[in-house]
Design a protein around this motif. Structure first.
Motif, PDB file in Angstrom:
ATOM      1  N   VAL A 104     113.564 -65.427  75.423  1.00 45.31           N
ATOM      2  CA  VAL A 104     114.893 -66.040  75.391  1.00 45.31           C
ATOM      3  C   VAL A 104     115.016 -66.716  74.038  1.00 45.31           C
ATOM      4  N   ARG A 157     111.868 -64.359  80.067  1.00 48.64           N
ATOM      5  CA  ARG A 157     112.601 -64.084  81.308  1.00 48.64           C
ATOM      6  C   ARG A 157     112.304 -62.657  81.733  1.00 48.64           C
ATOM      7  N   GLU A 212     117.797 -64.255  84.471  1.00 40.40           N
ATOM      8  CA  GLU A 212     117.612 -65.365  83.549  1.00 40.40           C
ATOM      9  C   GLU A 212     116.496 -66.307  84.022  1.00 40.40           C
TER      10      GLU A 212
END
Length: 127
Positions: free
Chosen positions: A31, A42, A47
């Motif tokens: 990320v 992730r 997410e």
């Protein structure tokens, strides 16, 4: 509303290096955030939850198995592998920089250390 699980955070003297190891091992993505002292991975298509890496120059790897007077393990990661793939995934983890521990507590589980000494277990469902 109750809290939801967001991430596990591992202390490390090299967040980028440890994130690279787990990115390859898990097939996850970094990320983007721009802070080299705290990185997060992730899973594909989601997410959260994530796996994060926080700069800690004083990180001390735990003893395994636990020994009186030495750094104790606070947590470890359990990583599922497909039935029949345990040995191949352990070998792949070793090729990425992990080490296999001498003490193995049960069949169907391989206790390993990542390149910075954090313990993790590869295991098949039902083990």
């Amino acid at each position: 509303m109750a809290p939801t699980f967001g991430s596990v955070v591992l202390s490390t003297p090299d967040p980028a290096g440890l994130a690279a190891f787990y990115r390859e091992l898990l097939g996850w993505a970094t990320v983007e955030g721009g802070d080299p002292t705290f990185l997060r991975l992730r899973g594909p298509g989601s997410e959260r939850p994530g796996l994060s890496f926080q700069l800690d120059h004083g990180h001390v790897a735990p003893a395994w198995p636990p020994r009186e007077g030495e750094q104790r393990m606070h947590a470890h990661l359990d990583l599922l592998v497909a039935p029949g793939a345990l040995d191949a995934e352990a070998a792949r983890a070793e090729a990425l920089g992990a080490t296999r521990e001498d003490h193995q507590p049960a069949a169907g589980v391989v206790v390993m250390r990542d390149p910075h000494g954090h313990l993790f277990c590869l295991f098949v469902p039902g083990a």
